[in-house]
Design a protein around this motif. Structure first.
Motif, PDB file in Angstrom:
ATOM      1  N   ARG A 129       0.838  -1.207   0.000  1.00 16.72           N
ATOM      2  CA  ARG A 129       0.000   0.000   0.000  1.00 16.72           C
ATOM      3  C   ARG A 129       0.866   1.249   0.000  1.00 16.72           C
ATOM      4  O   ARG A 129       0.620   2.194  -0.781  1.00 16.72           O
ATOM      5  CB  ARG A 129      -0.910   0.001   1.232  1.00 16.72           C
ATOM      6  N   PHE A 136      -5.781   4.400   2.748  1.00 15.17           N
ATOM      7  CA  PHE A 136      -6.900   3.704   3.372  1.00 15.17           C
ATOM      8  C   PHE A 136      -8.177   4.502   3.124  1.00 15.17           C
ATOM      9  O   PHE A 136      -8.164   5.740   3.116  1.00 15.17           O
ATOM     10  CB  PHE A 136      -6.695   3.589   4.885  1.00 15.17           C
ATOM     11  N   CYS A 346      -7.739  -2.216   0.987  1.00 15.71           N
ATOM     12  CA  CYS A 346      -7.421  -1.163   1.952  1.00 15.71           C
ATOM     13  C   CYS A 346      -8.663  -0.404   2.414  1.00 15.71           C
ATOM     14  O   CYS A 346      -8.574   0.780   2.777  1.00 15.71           O
ATOM     15  CB  CYS A 346      -6.390  -0.180   1.388  1.00 15.71           C
TER      16      CYS A 346
END
Length: 380
Positions: A129, A136, A346
């Motif tokens: 990520r 997120f 995410c």
């Protein structure tokens, strides 16, 4: 300063560190034995390449099978000479394969059999990520969560899942092996208890603690309603409970999602009004069978906190006292324990008061969690 190994599989082993520093007298060769050789054998086999197989297993003995695996590894990596010797090039390349985020072999092993893969967000996921620049996001099904709680949650997850170490610093033992229903899945919202006792404003009939208590009571009532539909935790029960969480009952204007956001919003407002910081208390490595064997319930590696108000940029730190249930209750007034799930995209689903509600929102059969949860587990 001599270069050092990065992988927790190898780092600190005196012989392997000597090899990394190009000490030719420490090179591994046919006929040798020891735990350092066992570590190298595991490192080769865990790569999953059939050419690196050692059929006899990680015996710690450098014999023909290990020689063949080393030769094939060096050939595939373009290392010369491709002989059955583990020298500086071999150990450096093998260390690089496992440096991050699979530095700890036990961590790598734990994810091979972990259930509920769709909500297993590992440190590898977090590394990917960060490297891709992905952020997120929050599942809108759990409501309009205040930005302060969103930022505190994502910031804590990034710190606790850091593939380079823990909030204690680079190379420190990881604070968590990942976010899942068995690892890192909830936090406590609390305020400090001053010497004279809990601040009265938090405990008034209309105060935040009372709101949180009513929210929990309503969840219990809705669970009882779902019990009339199907056995608790089953897919049918989960569906029935989800419907009740998302749909206000007749004559009620605020559904469970609204009530959850109400508690968070009220906590922030009261924190500002009182000048009293909100603490978020985090516990990692929840289920013993999926945590490092050396980490027990009271290990500080499991206990962290950050602050929403007055010091919102403060990093995650350990609590300033022994982290037991009794000590927590002596130092904190805790009024809600939101639970979260993080999926492979995410996306964070944050709700409460327990994982049962959060699971229901995403359609996760809670029985899958219960079946893999030790009956003697006690949450902090």
């Amino acid at each position: 300063m001599a270069p050092q190994l990065e992988s927790a599989r190898f780092r600190g082993d005196p012989i392997l560190e000597r090899i990394r520093a190009a000490d030719t007298s420490a090179y591994l060769k046919f006929g040798q034995s020891g735990e350092h050789i066992r570590a190298v054998q595991h490192g080769l086999m865990d790569l999953g390449n059939p050419a690196y197989a050692i059929p006899s297993g990680a015996t710690g003995n450098f014999l023909n099978e290990t020689s063949n695996a080393v030769v094939h590894f060096k050939q595939n990596e373009g290392l010369s000479p491709a002989d059955p010797v583990v020298g500086v090039g071999t150990i450096t390349r093998l260390d690089g394969k496992w440096a991050w985020p699979n530095a700890d072999r036990d961590e790598w092993l734990s994810w091979q059999t972990r259930p509920i893969s769709e909500f297993n967000f590992t440190r590898k996921n977090e590394m990917d990520r960060v490297s891709s620049g992905q952020t997120f996001t929050f599942n809108p099904v759990s409501g309009a969560i205040p930005t302060e709680f969103q930022d505190a949650t994502t910031g804590a997850l990034a710190a606790l899942l850091d593939h380079l170490g823990s909030p204690d610093g680079r190379y420190s033992p990881s604070a968590s092996w990942g976010a899942s229903p068995f690892d890192l899945y909830h936090f406590h919202i609390a305020v400090d208890i001053p010497p004279a006792g809990p601040a009265p404003s938090w405990l008034t009939p209309g105060g935040v603690a009372a709101q949180a208590r009513k929210f929990k009571q309503r969840a219990a009532e809705l669970q009882a309603e779902a019990d009339l539909v199907a056995p608790r935790g089953s897919p049918a029960w989960t569906s029935a409970y989800r419907d009740r969480l998302l749909t206000p009952t007749s004559g009620v204007t605020r559904g469970m999602v609204d009530l959850f956001v109400d508690v968070l919003t009220a906590a922030l407002a009261n924190s500002v009004a009182e000048g009293q910081p909100l603490r978020l208390i985090w516990h990692t490595f929840e289920v013993p069978i999926w945590r490092p064997i050396t980490v027990d319930t009271l290990d500080l590696r499991r206990h962290w906190r950050n602050t929403l108000f007055l010091a919102p940029s403060a990093p995650l730190t350990h609590p300033p006292f022994t982290p037991t249930v009794d000590e927590n209750n002596l130092h904190y007034l805790q009024f809600l324990e939101p639970a979260f799930l993080v999926d492979q995209n995410c996306v964070i689903t944050l709700f409460g008061p327990t994982m049962t509600e959060t699971s229901a929102l995403v359609g996760l059969d809670m029985k899958q969690v219960w079946d893999n949860w030790p009956v003697d587990h006690v949450e902090l």
